[in-house]
Write a protein that holds these residues in place. Structure first.
Motif, PDB file in Angstrom:
ATOM      1  N   PHE A  87       0.833  -1.215   0.000  1.00  0.00           N
ATOM      2  CA  PHE A  87       0.000   0.000   0.000  1.00  0.00           C
ATOM      3  C   PHE A  87       0.860   1.254   0.000  1.00  0.00           C
ATOM      4  N   ALA A  88       1.984   1.217   0.719  1.00  0.00           N
ATOM      5  CA  ALA A  88       2.871   2.387   0.751  1.00  0.00           C
ATOM      6  C   ALA A  88       3.513   2.651  -0.605  1.00  0.00           C
ATOM      7  N   ASN A  89       3.788   1.604  -1.354  1.00  0.00           N
ATOM      8  CA  ASN A  89       4.447   1.776  -2.651  1.00  0.00           C
ATOM      9  C   ASN A  89       3.471   2.024  -3.802  1.00  0.00           C
ATOM     10  N   ALA A  90       2.181   1.725  -3.608  1.00  0.00           N
ATOM     11  CA  ALA A  90       1.204   1.890  -4.699  1.00  0.00           C
ATOM     12  C   ALA A  90      -0.048   2.591  -4.189  1.00  0.00           C
ATOM     13  N   ARG A  91       0.158   3.668  -3.445  1.00  0.00           N
ATOM     14  CA  ARG A  91      -0.981   4.368  -2.858  1.00  0.00           C
ATOM     15  C   ARG A  91      -1.841   5.036  -3.935  1.00  0.00           C
ATOM     16  N   ARG A  92      -1.217   5.662  -4.902  1.00  0.00           N
ATOM     17  CA  ARG A  92      -1.965   6.331  -5.961  1.00  0.00           C
ATOM     18  C   ARG A  92      -2.748   5.338  -6.810  1.00  0.00           C
ATOM     19  N   PHE A  93      -2.139   4.180  -7.023  1.00  0.00           N
ATOM     20  CA  PHE A  93      -2.829   3.153  -7.809  1.00  0.00           C
ATOM     21  C   PHE A  93      -4.084   2.666  -7.081  1.00  0.00           C
ATOM     22  N   GLN A 119      -0.672  -5.913  -7.231  1.00  0.00           N
ATOM     23  CA  GLN A 119      -1.920  -6.638  -7.446  1.00  0.00           C
ATOM     24  C   GLN A 119      -1.753  -8.132  -7.175  1.00  0.00           C
ATOM     25  N   PHE A 120      -0.720  -8.721  -7.736  1.00  0.00           N
ATOM     26  CA  PHE A 120      -0.527 -10.161  -7.546  1.00  0.00           C
ATOM     27  C   PHE A 120      -0.170 -10.496  -6.091  1.00  0.00           C
ATOM     28  N   THR A 121       0.535  -9.587  -5.413  1.00  0.00           N
ATOM     29  CA  THR A 121       0.845  -9.812  -3.992  1.00  0.00           C
ATOM     30  C   THR A 121      -0.421  -9.826  -3.155  1.00  0.00           C
ATOM     31  N   ILE A 179      -9.666  -6.475  -2.318  1.00  0.00           N
ATOM     32  CA  ILE A 179     -10.596  -5.949  -1.305  1.00  0.00           C
ATOM     33  C   ILE A 179     -11.160  -7.083  -0.452  1.00  0.00           C
ATOM     34  N   GLU A 180     -11.424  -8.209  -1.081  1.00  0.00           N
ATOM     35  CA  GLU A 180     -11.934  -9.369  -0.334  1.00  0.00           C
ATOM     36  C   GLU A 180     -10.939  -9.818   0.740  1.00  0.00           C
ATOM     37  N   GLY A 181      -9.638  -9.830   0.418  1.00  0.00           N
ATOM     38  CA  GLY A 181      -8.634 -10.183   1.413  1.00  0.00           C
ATOM     39  C   GLY A 181      -8.575  -9.188   2.553  1.00  0.00           C
ATOM     40  N   VAL A 182      -8.713  -7.905   2.244  1.00  0.00           N
ATOM     41  CA  VAL A 182      -8.717  -6.877   3.295  1.00  0.00           C
ATOM     42  C   VAL A 182      -9.909  -7.061   4.234  1.00  0.00           C
ATOM     43  N   LEU A 183     -11.060  -7.440   3.688  1.00  0.00           N
ATOM     44  CA  LEU A 183     -12.245  -7.655   4.523  1.00  0.00           C
ATOM     45  C   LEU A 183     -12.131  -8.917   5.376  1.00  0.00           C
TER      46      LEU A 183
END
Length: 339
Positions: A139-145, A174-176, A254-258
């Protein structure tokens, strides 16, 4: 008097002869004590012994030991290092009392083992911590994405809008996240298996079961992406297909975050399993609604055909999901030990 003198002379001669004989034989303590009167005190006896016996250096015999069975060879010195095995090992060779350097174990009656608990499992704790750290770094490396993808999920894209191409870091991000989501789903089903299916399995380690669940989950997502790509190439253009693949990968993230709070609260805060299952079902419903909403925006916004949307969603989303759940349940039931 002459007779007495002859007797005395004879006795003295006999005593002289005895002393001559005694001089050729070593004295014994019994002989020295026999010379003393019968009423001699222990101190007098000790003085007599000390007067006739002086301590001297002991000289041990250097001759080899010949005490062995008739017809057999002499025994082997135990100090030699080239002894046969039967000389070096015996009944007490491995006894902790005979060898203090060996660990003797525990004496007494063993108590009941501590039951397995997820909160005490260091491997699972390390996996959850690693997932959290990797997600934060990504998230820190791809915040804008992430912000751009979130806006694309919510808002409708306008015609002629310039699309941004993803960088290599964003693609790895994305793949991570997809891999982290697969691991979290595998852990969730592992907890479900321990509660509702069984706790003992034919595998050597329970982590092997988690690895199997992880492989099934990754295969499910790969099959899902392959089905979407195949069907969409038949009915839609490549631009919409590319938009859909990007959106699908983001929805899986998003599913993993939930799912992550359900794992943490269920494992370490003793949240009721029924509440955890309810939360997971609500999260899955939200993800599926978001999927069908994004599918409608990309593919069916111009030509609204409700039956087509339902068939598309059920064929490519619900049926693979039910098949995925069935494969997980069948695998867990097949690997558990039935008493």
């Amino acid at each position: 008097m002459l007779q007495q003198d002859s007797i005395s002379h004879q006795q003295s001669a006999v005593q002289g002869g005895d002393s001559a004989v005694v001089q050729h034989r070593p004295l014994t303590p019994a002989q020295v004590l026999s010379w003393l009167p019968r009423d001699a005190t222990p101190a007098q006896q000790d003085s007599a012994i000390q007067a006739h016996f002086k301590p001297s250096e002991i000289h041990w015999s250097e001759h080899p030991d010949t005490l062995h069975l008739p017809g057999h060879d002499a025994g082997v010195d135990l100090m030699k290092s080239d002894l046969p095995q039967y000389y070096r090992e015996g009944f007490f060779s491995k006894d902790s009392m005979f060898h203090p350097e060996l660990q003797g174990g525990r004496y007494g009656v063993a108590g009941d083992p501590v039951p397995y608990s997820v909160r005490n499992d260091n491997i699972i704790t390390s996996l959850l911590l690693a997932c959290f750290i990797f997600a934060v770094i990504a998230f820190a490396n791809a915040r804008r994405f992430i912000i751009r993808q979130a806006k694309d999920i919510i808002y409708l894209p306008h015609e002629g809008t310039t699309e941004f191409s993803e960088t290599s870091n964003e693609i790895r991000f994305q793949f991570t996240l997809v891999l982290i989501t697969s691991l979290l789903i595998a852990l969730l089903f592992y907890f479900y298996t321990l509660r509702y299916i069984g706790e003992t399995f034919v595998l050597r380690s329970q982590y092997t079961l988690i690895t199997i669940f992880l492989g099934i989950t990754v295969g499910y997502f790969l099959l899902k992406v392959a089905l979407y790509s195949f069907v969409n190439q038949v009915f839609f253009d490549s631009k919409r297909n590319q938009q859909w693949i990007k959106a699908l990968l983001f929805i899986i993230s998003i599913e993993g975050v939930l799912f992550f709070p359900a794992l943490v609260f269920g494992a370490y805060f003793e949240l009721d399993i029924n509440k955890v299952i309810t939360y997971v079902i609500i999260a899955v419903v939200i993800v599926k609604l978001l999927t069908i909403y994004k599918c409608y925006i990309i593919f069916f916004r111009r030509n609204v055909v409700h039956l087509q949307i339902i068939l598309y969603f059920c064929t490519l989303e619900m049926i693979p999901l039910l098949a995925f759940w069935g494969v997980l349940v069948i695998t867990a039931n097949y690997l558990k030990i039935n008493f």
